[in-house]
Scaffold this motif. Sequence first.
Motif, PDB file in Angstrom:
ATOM      1  N   GLU A 281      -8.896 -16.165  -9.547  1.00  0.00           N
ATOM      2  CA  GLU A 281      -8.431 -14.993 -10.307  1.00  0.00           C
ATOM      3  C   GLU A 281      -8.793 -13.702  -9.579  1.00  0.00           C
ATOM      4  OE1 GLU A 281      -6.260 -13.521 -13.283  1.00  0.00           O
ATOM      5  OE2 GLU A 281      -6.906 -15.599 -13.498  1.00  0.00           O
ATOM      6  N   ILE A 282     -10.025 -13.652  -9.075  1.00  0.00           N
ATOM      7  CA  ILE A 282     -10.493 -12.477  -8.329  1.00  0.00           C
ATOM      8  C   ILE A 282      -9.640 -12.263  -7.080  1.00  0.00           C
ATOM      9  CG2 ILE A 282     -12.407 -11.549  -6.952  1.00  0.00           C
ATOM     10  CD1 ILE A 282     -14.279 -13.044  -8.999  1.00  0.00           C
ATOM     11  N   GLU A 283      -9.360 -13.342  -6.356  1.00  0.00           N
ATOM     12  CA  GLU A 283      -8.565 -13.259  -5.122  1.00  0.00           C
ATOM     13  C   GLU A 283      -7.131 -12.801  -5.421  1.00  0.00           C
ATOM     14  OE1 GLU A 283      -9.017 -17.149  -3.457  1.00  0.00           O
ATOM     15  OE2 GLU A 283     -10.948 -16.680  -2.500  1.00  0.00           O
ATOM     16  N   ASN A 284      -6.576 -13.279  -6.533  1.00  0.00           N
ATOM     17  CA  ASN A 284      -5.219 -12.876  -6.926  1.00  0.00           C
ATOM     18  C   ASN A 284      -5.148 -11.378  -7.204  1.00  0.00           C
ATOM     19  OD1 ASN A 284      -4.031 -15.388  -6.717  1.00  0.00           O
ATOM     20  ND2 ASN A 284      -4.406 -15.951  -8.858  1.00  0.00           N
ATOM     21  N   TYR A 285      -6.172 -10.861  -7.879  1.00  0.00           N
ATOM     22  CA  TYR A 285      -6.218  -9.421  -8.155  1.00  0.00           C
ATOM     23  C   TYR A 285      -6.277  -8.627  -6.849  1.00  0.00           C
ATOM     24  CZ  TYR A 285      -7.048 -10.074 -13.196  1.00  0.00           C
ATOM     25  OH  TYR A 285      -6.927 -10.382 -14.528  1.00  0.00           O
ATOM     26  N   GLN A 286      -7.073  -9.113  -5.893  1.00  0.00           N
ATOM     27  CA  GLN A 286      -7.224  -8.400  -4.623  1.00  0.00           C
ATOM     28  C   GLN A 286      -5.909  -8.371  -3.837  1.00  0.00           C
ATOM     29  OE1 GLN A 286     -10.572 -10.702  -3.179  1.00  0.00           O
ATOM     30  NE2 GLN A 286     -12.030  -9.078  -3.687  1.00  0.00           N
ATOM     31  N   VAL A 287      -5.169  -9.487  -3.861  1.00  0.00           N
ATOM     32  CA  VAL A 287      -3.871  -9.547  -3.183  1.00  0.00           C
ATOM     33  C   VAL A 287      -2.897  -8.538  -3.783  1.00  0.00           C
ATOM     34  CG1 VAL A 287      -1.824 -11.005  -2.832  1.00  0.00           C
ATOM     35  CG2 VAL A 287      -4.091 -11.930  -2.379  1.00  0.00           C
ATOM     36  N   GLN A 288      -3.020  -8.304  -5.091  1.00  0.00           N
ATOM     37  CA  GLN A 288      -2.149  -7.351  -5.785  1.00  0.00           C
ATOM     38  C   GLN A 288      -2.554  -5.891  -5.546  1.00  0.00           C
ATOM     39  OE1 GLN A 288      -1.890  -8.430 -10.008  1.00  0.00           O
ATOM     40  NE2 GLN A 288      -1.966 -10.589  -9.423  1.00  0.00           N
ATOM     41  N   GLY A 289      -3.587  -5.678  -4.734  1.00  0.00           N
ATOM     42  CA  GLY A 289      -4.033  -4.319  -4.447  1.00  0.00           C
ATOM     43  C   GLY A 289      -4.961  -3.749  -5.492  1.00  0.00           C
ATOM     44  N   LYS A 290      -5.500  -4.620  -6.351  1.00  0.00           N
ATOM     45  CA  LYS A 290      -6.420  -4.174  -7.397  1.00  0.00           C
ATOM     46  C   LYS A 290      -7.856  -4.445  -6.979  1.00  0.00           C
ATOM     47  CE  LYS A 290      -2.945  -5.383 -10.894  1.00  0.00           C
ATOM     48  NZ  LYS A 290      -2.593  -6.312 -11.985  1.00  0.00           N
ATOM     49  N   THR A 291      -8.774  -3.591  -7.428  1.00  0.00           N
ATOM     50  CA  THR A 291     -10.192  -3.791  -7.142  1.00  0.00           C
ATOM     51  C   THR A 291     -10.866  -4.375  -8.381  1.00  0.00           C
ATOM     52  OG1 THR A 291     -10.209  -1.891  -5.647  1.00  0.00           O
ATOM     53  CG2 THR A 291     -12.346  -2.668  -6.452  1.00  0.00           C
TER      54      THR A 291
ATOM     55  N   LEU B  71     -16.717  -6.940 -11.403  1.00  0.00           N
ATOM     56  CA  LEU B  71     -17.212  -8.160 -12.041  1.00  0.00           C
ATOM     57  C   LEU B  71     -18.384  -7.823 -12.946  1.00  0.00           C
ATOM     58  CD1 LEU B  71     -17.114 -10.431  -8.847  1.00  0.00           C
ATOM     59  CD2 LEU B  71     -15.256  -9.792 -10.382  1.00  0.00           C
ATOM     60  N   ILE B  72     -18.307  -8.296 -14.187  1.00  0.00           N
ATOM     61  CA  ILE B  72     -19.347  -7.993 -15.189  1.00  0.00           C
ATOM     62  C   ILE B  72     -20.077  -9.282 -15.545  1.00  0.00           C
ATOM     63  CG2 ILE B  72     -19.776  -6.928 -17.444  1.00  0.00           C
ATOM     64  CD1 ILE B  72     -16.789  -5.881 -17.182  1.00  0.00           C
ATOM     65  N   SER B  73     -21.408  -9.202 -15.521  1.00  0.00           N
ATOM     66  CA  SER B  73     -22.184 -10.403 -15.889  1.00  0.00           C
ATOM     67  C   SER B  73     -23.523  -9.995 -16.489  1.00  0.00           C
ATOM     68  CB  SER B  73     -22.403 -11.289 -14.660  1.00  0.00           C
ATOM     69  OG  SER B  73     -23.320 -10.669 -13.781  1.00  0.00           O
ATOM     70  N   SER B  74     -24.073 -10.915 -17.290  1.00  0.00           N
ATOM     71  CA  SER B  74     -25.467 -10.770 -17.721  1.00  0.00           C
ATOM     72  C   SER B  74     -26.283 -11.571 -16.706  1.00  0.00           C
ATOM     73  CB  SER B  74     -25.640 -11.311 -19.137  1.00  0.00           C
ATOM     74  OG  SER B  74     -25.353 -12.692 -19.160  1.00  0.00           O
ATOM     75  N   LYS B  75     -27.548 -11.723 -16.944  1.00  0.00           N
ATOM     76  CA  LYS B  75     -28.388 -12.374 -15.944  1.00  0.00           C
ATOM     77  C   LYS B  75     -27.972 -13.821 -15.674  1.00  0.00           C
ATOM     78  CE  LYS B  75     -33.145 -12.802 -14.443  1.00  0.00           C
ATOM     79  NZ  LYS B  75     -34.554 -12.541 -14.735  1.00  0.00           N
ATOM     80  N   ASN B  76     -27.495 -14.513 -16.695  1.00  0.00           N
ATOM     81  CA  ASN B  76     -27.183 -15.926 -16.517  1.00  0.00           C
ATOM     82  C   ASN B  76     -25.719 -16.285 -16.783  1.00  0.00           C
ATOM     83  OD1 ASN B  76     -29.977 -16.617 -16.081  1.00  0.00           O
ATOM     84  ND2 ASN B  76     -30.282 -16.256 -18.282  1.00  0.00           N
ATOM     85  N   GLU B  77     -24.875 -15.281 -17.100  1.00  0.00           N
ATOM     86  CA  GLU B  77     -23.510 -15.598 -17.527  1.00  0.00           C
ATOM     87  C   GLU B  77     -22.512 -14.587 -16.955  1.00  0.00           C
ATOM     88  OE1 GLU B  77     -20.918 -15.815 -21.695  1.00  0.00           O
ATOM     89  OE2 GLU B  77     -22.994 -15.122 -21.711  1.00  0.00           O
ATOM     90  N   PHE B  78     -21.396 -15.114 -16.441  1.00  0.00           N
ATOM     91  CA  PHE B  78     -20.299 -14.268 -15.975  1.00  0.00           C
ATOM     92  C   PHE B  78     -19.467 -13.868 -17.187  1.00  0.00           C
ATOM     93  CE2 PHE B  78     -15.945 -13.957 -13.931  1.00  0.00           C
ATOM     94  CZ  PHE B  78     -16.190 -12.712 -13.368  1.00  0.00           C
ATOM     95  N   LEU B  79     -19.373 -12.558 -17.438  1.00  0.00           N
ATOM     96  CA  LEU B  79     -18.744 -12.081 -18.675  1.00  0.00           C
ATOM     97  C   LEU B  79     -17.245 -11.770 -18.531  1.00  0.00           C
ATOM     98  CD1 LEU B  79     -21.551  -9.622 -19.893  1.00  0.00           C
ATOM     99  CD2 LEU B  79     -21.198 -12.018 -20.546  1.00  0.00           C
ATOM    100  N   GLY B  80     -16.841 -11.246 -17.367  1.00  0.00           N
ATOM    101  CA  GLY B  80     -15.430 -10.924 -17.226  1.00  0.00           C
ATOM    102  C   GLY B  80     -15.138 -10.009 -16.046  1.00  0.00           C
ATOM    103  N   ILE B  81     -13.870  -9.611 -15.969  1.00  0.00           N
ATOM    104  CA  ILE B  81     -13.385  -8.772 -14.868  1.00  0.00           C
ATOM    105  C   ILE B  81     -12.613  -7.580 -15.440  1.00  0.00           C
ATOM    106  CG2 ILE B  81     -11.990  -8.703 -12.757  1.00  0.00           C
ATOM    107  CD1 ILE B  81     -12.078 -11.813 -12.779  1.00  0.00           C
ATOM    108  N   ILE B  82     -12.925  -6.407 -14.918  1.00  0.00           N
ATOM    109  CA  ILE B  82     -12.093  -5.227 -15.178  1.00  0.00           C
ATOM    110  C   ILE B  82     -11.517  -4.808 -13.832  1.00  0.00           C
ATOM    111  CG2 ILE B  82     -12.060  -2.791 -15.850  1.00  0.00           C
ATOM    112  CD1 ILE B  82     -14.296  -3.372 -17.825  1.00  0.00           C
ATOM    113  N   THR B  83     -10.180  -4.771 -13.748  1.00  0.00           N
ATOM    114  CA  THR B  83      -9.577  -4.374 -12.467  1.00  0.00           C
ATOM    115  C   THR B  83      -9.189  -2.906 -12.507  1.00  0.00           C
ATOM    116  OG1 THR B  83      -7.288  -4.904 -13.050  1.00  0.00           O
ATOM    117  CG2 THR B  83      -8.637  -6.689 -12.165  1.00  0.00           C
TER     118      THR B  83
END
Length: 470
Positions: A266-276, A279-291
């Motif tokens: 998903e991250i790589e797809n966003y980058q190909v689309q020209g989006k930055t 990445l949001i996470s807590s200490k032990n959990e990946f929470l989501g992506i804001i592009t």
Amino acid sequence: VDGVIVSGSTSIDESMITGESIPVTKTIGDEVIGSTINKNGFIKFKTTKIGKDTMLSQIVKLVEDAQGAKAPVQRLADKISGIFVPVVLVIALITLVGTYLYTGEINNAVINAVSVLVIACPCALGLATPTAIMVGTGRGAEEGILIKSGEYLEIAHKMDTIILDKTGTITKGHPTVVDIKNYSQYDNKKLLSIAASLEKSSEHPLGEAVVEYAKKNNIENLEVKEFNSITGKGIEGIIDEKKILVGNISLLEENNIKLSNEEILEIENYQVQGKTPLLISSKNEFLGIITVADEVKETSKEAIEELKNMGIDIYMITGDSEATAKTIGKEIGIENIIAEVLPKDKSSKVKELKEKGHIVGMVGDGINDAPALAESNIGFAIGTGTDIAMEASDITIINGDLLSIAKSIKLSHKTMRTIKQNLFWAFFYNSIGIPVAALGFLNPMIAGAAMAFSSVSVVTNSLRLRRIKL
């Protein structure tokens, strides 16, 4: 001065030179360019270029060279007048001599010759072009289209190719939030609230985009403790007794946050689309992506479609990767993509197309676009851009709307049509009146009135441009 970083790391806004709105992370060994802005972080750099050797000076030199090479347009009215006036003088002389020899009366001979000169006075020919140009440029100004000279209004309708810079021309020129991908138990509002609260203490332009988006959507701010900015990676802080990280994949790896294959894809797809992706996470959990990305202007697609309908080939030029450029090109309907172009090479691309016989227009807004604007047959500067771009251009679009490019071409077509109408009627009118005057059927006073009427008709025809719909 330009140089190379010898210690420290930072994010640098290079938009003034490259046109790209997203700051670039720089660390030891990376080049830095004079006139760019250090957004956050402390660096020391070793000077490698000064004065005329710097990138900014090279761009200025390219602009000067290109402007000096532009040839003036030869006006049609000048060509006609250059032939018409000597011919009329000869006809007047023939009339004088012929009438005297035929009638033996010098008075009639002089009156007929004067009538020829009066009716043939090329006032209307002289007014045909400048009146139409003056009204046309004024009409353009009403639409927010500032035209430096009449010759550019003449050239615009001949264009068969237009090159559009991406950043700030096709796109808005500043980063905004585009997507929110949520992998947490929180809803999107809560996830955005967490990210925006943390980014509020950051000075990074991507963080500012998140904060601005949250403010527009009335998202509440949460209390942040122990905020820390990690240059080149992201930020961290404590929210609701939990350590929160917002940044790139390096920051997550450093904190042992594991991502699934699906999340990485998903991250790589966003980058190909020209989006930055942020990445949001807590200490032990990946929470989501804001592009965050530089969004396409609302009217860009419509403007490109209109230009295509005029039979103009459209090119997009950008420093982005081929994949990113093609994604954006597909979104707005541009097939001709010139990607991975260095700022100094943009003018070379314009020159290549000109050498193939194309009449090329260039549209841009940054310092990096200035050489290409000056090199093109006609340069359009976006009024929301830099002063150097506007100085190098021939037409400035004040509102920054690409639809105004199409309007300026329509205005050029209509102005040139009016000029040709003026020239035809002025020349036709005189051509009919000359033999009538030469044969003695026209009194000089009537000839004078007719000549004045000819000039008035040309001016009136030009004034019709004020009411045209663009």
